[in-house]
Design an enzyme around this catalytic site. Structure first.
Site, PDB file in Angstrom:
ATOM      1  N   ASP A  37       0.832  -1.226   0.000  1.00  0.00           N
ATOM      2  CA  ASP A  37       0.000   0.000   0.000  1.00  0.00           C
ATOM      3  C   ASP A  37       0.859   1.267   0.000  1.00  0.00           C
ATOM      4  OD1 ASP A  37       1.076   0.021   2.515  1.00  0.00           O
ATOM      5  OD2 ASP A  37      -0.817   0.061   3.602  1.00  0.00           O
ATOM      6  N   GLU A  39       3.059   2.240   2.173  1.00  0.00           N
ATOM      7  CA  GLU A  39       3.613   2.651   3.472  1.00  0.00           C
ATOM      8  C   GLU A  39       5.033   2.102   3.572  1.00  0.00           C
ATOM      9  OE1 GLU A  39       1.600   1.357   6.976  1.00  0.00           O
ATOM     10  OE2 GLU A  39      -0.161   2.592   6.561  1.00  0.00           O
ATOM     11  N   ARG A  94      11.798  25.897  -0.876  1.00  0.00           N
ATOM     12  CA  ARG A  94      11.309  26.955  -1.767  1.00  0.00           C
ATOM     13  C   ARG A  94       9.914  27.438  -1.354  1.00  0.00           C
ATOM     14  NH1 ARG A  94      12.641  24.467  -7.584  1.00  0.00           N
ATOM     15  NH2 ARG A  94      12.091  22.584  -6.448  1.00  0.00           N
ATOM     16  N   LYS A 190      15.994  36.871 -14.413  1.00  0.00           N
ATOM     17  CA  LYS A 190      15.074  35.772 -14.768  1.00  0.00           C
ATOM     18  C   LYS A 190      13.687  36.076 -14.210  1.00  0.00           C
ATOM     19  CE  LYS A 190      14.725  31.817 -12.290  1.00  0.00           C
ATOM     20  NZ  LYS A 190      15.227  30.624 -11.603  1.00  0.00           N
ATOM     21  N   ARG A 192       9.958  34.103 -13.405  1.00  0.00           N
ATOM     22  CA  ARG A 192       9.189  32.849 -13.425  1.00  0.00           C
ATOM     23  C   ARG A 192       7.721  33.172 -13.187  1.00  0.00           C
ATOM     24  NH1 ARG A 192      10.513  27.391 -12.635  1.00  0.00           N
ATOM     25  NH2 ARG A 192      12.582  27.842 -11.810  1.00  0.00           N
ATOM     26  N   ASP A 218      24.057  27.988  -9.580  1.00  0.00           N
ATOM     27  CA  ASP A 218      22.731  28.033  -8.953  1.00  0.00           C
ATOM     28  C   ASP A 218      22.754  27.142  -7.713  1.00  0.00           C
ATOM     29  OD1 ASP A 218      20.110  28.806  -8.652  1.00  0.00           O
ATOM     30  OD2 ASP A 218      19.525  28.295 -10.700  1.00  0.00           O
TER      31      ASP A 218
HETATM   32  C1  R5P Z   1      15.266  29.504  -7.996  1.00  0.00           C
HETATM   33  O1  R5P Z   1      15.157  30.521  -7.329  1.00  0.00           O
HETATM   34  C2  R5P Z   1      16.332  28.505  -7.730  1.00  0.00           C
HETATM   35  O2  R5P Z   1      17.500  29.121  -7.269  1.00  0.00           O
HETATM   36  C3  R5P Z   1      16.636  27.700  -8.971  1.00  0.00           C
HETATM   37  O3  R5P Z   1      17.088  28.571  -9.988  1.00  0.00           O
HETATM   38  C4  R5P Z   1      15.424  26.975  -9.462  1.00  0.00           C
HETATM   39  O4  R5P Z   1      14.730  26.387  -8.394  1.00  0.00           O
HETATM   40  C5  R5P Z   1      15.817  25.925 -10.468  1.00  0.00           C
HETATM   41  O5  R5P Z   1      14.653  25.284 -10.894  1.00  0.00           O
HETATM   42  P1  R5P Z   1      14.488  24.818 -12.387  1.00  0.00           P
HETATM   43  O6  R5P Z   1      15.650  23.941 -12.715  1.00  0.00           O
HETATM   44  O7  R5P Z   1      13.183  24.055 -12.372  1.00  0.00           O
HETATM   45  O8  R5P Z   1      14.410  26.032 -13.243  1.00  0.00           O
END
Ligand code: R5P
Length: 291
Positions: A37, A39, A94, A190, A192, A218
């Site tokens: 299941d 678990e 996040r 960037k 999003r 990153d």
């Molecule tokens: C965002 O603020 C993080 O620092 C990364 O840039 C992000 O989480 C990367 O996610 P992905 O690969 O889905 O773009």
């Protein structure tokens, strides 16, 4: 001298063994059984003694790895009142605030669960944000893998390297990385879309990247969207080779393939998440934070 037992969770066995060996401590593993299941049941291989360091990274499957961390911590607490939760990759970091109305701040819940399970201290590596760390009401320390990553890049022969953060939020990280490497850095703008997750680069034409090798820095690579968009943008500016460096390579789905197709020469990450690209060992920085 403080005596430790390192308890390796199913997601971080190799890293936990490295930590135990560096601390000259006993290593205790565990058995994971998953029932039909779905678990799961964790059974320790031995009784841990002294202060217990539980090492369990919370990468995908995030919820399963989180529950395993909680189960290990809770069991460890039966043997010691000093349980250090080493969560090399802290999933849910996040979700550190309510970005859109009604969004649950799950990082806050995770912090409460780790404490309730029995953790007396928490150690994480390059957590997504310091705001995420603030949700803990027990001592919580973030250690950085940047120095270890930079050591690797120092050994490569790069052409006039430039460190680039894919977003403005990562400027400080890129600045540290570049400072340790002794090169320049820049940050792209960037954006999003918070509803669709779609990424776009808003920076306009860049001067000074033509022909230069790029290190995209990153904290994590998840879907790869950020790295792909940054790579496409930088390639249009006629840069040299592009390397992607991150602490946590989640590389969900076909992320790695898409990143390579976009033109990234190599992805270099750490063993907070085991995988093909995870060639940098973070055990030295974790051990330093413990001892
Ligand atoms: C965002 O603020 C993080 O620092 C990364 O840039 C992000 O989480 C990367 O996610 P992905 O690969 O889905 O773009």
């Amino acid at each position: 001298m403080t005596s430790f037992t390192v308890l390796g969770g199913p997601s971080s066995e190799q890293l936990a063994r490295k930590i135990a060996s560096k601390l000259k401590s006993k290593y205790v593993g565990c058995q994971l059984r998953v029932f039909p299941d779905s678990e799961s049941k964790i059974t320790l291989d031995d009784i841990p003694k002294g202060r217990i360091i539980v090492v369990q990274s919370v990468y995908p499957p995030v919820d399963s790895n989180l529950i395993h961390a909680l189960a290990l911590i809770s069991q460890a607490r039966k043997y010691s009142s000093h349980v250090y939760a080493v969560i090399p990759y802290m999933g849910y970091a996040r979700q550190d605030k309510e970005f859109l109305p009604g969004e649950a701040v799950t990082m806050s819940l995770v912090a409460k669960m780790l404490k309730t399970a029995g953790a007396s201290r928490v150690i994480v590596v390059d957590i997504h944000s310091m705001m995420a760390l603030k949700h803990f009401t027990i001592p919580a320390k973030n250690v950085s893998a940047i120095e270890e990553l930079v050591k690797h890049f120092k050994k490569l022969s790069l052409k006039d390297p430039l460190v680039v953060s894919p977003d403005l939020g990562g400027s400080e990280r890129a600045k540290n990385f570049a400072g340790l490497l002794g090169v320049d850095y820049i940050a792209l703008d960037k954006h999003r879309n918070r509803k669709t997750g779609e990424v776009s680069i808003r920076s306009s034409e860049l001067h000074g990247v033509r022909g230069r090798d790029i290190i995209l820095v990153d904290d994590m690579i998840s879907s790869g969207g950020s790295i792909v968009k940054a790579t496409e943008f930088l390639k249009k500016q006629k840069c040299g080779r592009i390397y992607a460096s991150c602490t946590h390579a989640l590389l969900v789905g076909d992320a790695e393939k898409r990143i390579r197709k976009a033109g990234v020469t190599k992805i270099i990450s750490t063993n907070t998440i085991p995988g093909k690209t995870s060639i940098i060992d973070v055990s030295p920085v974790i051990v330093k934070a413990i001892s």
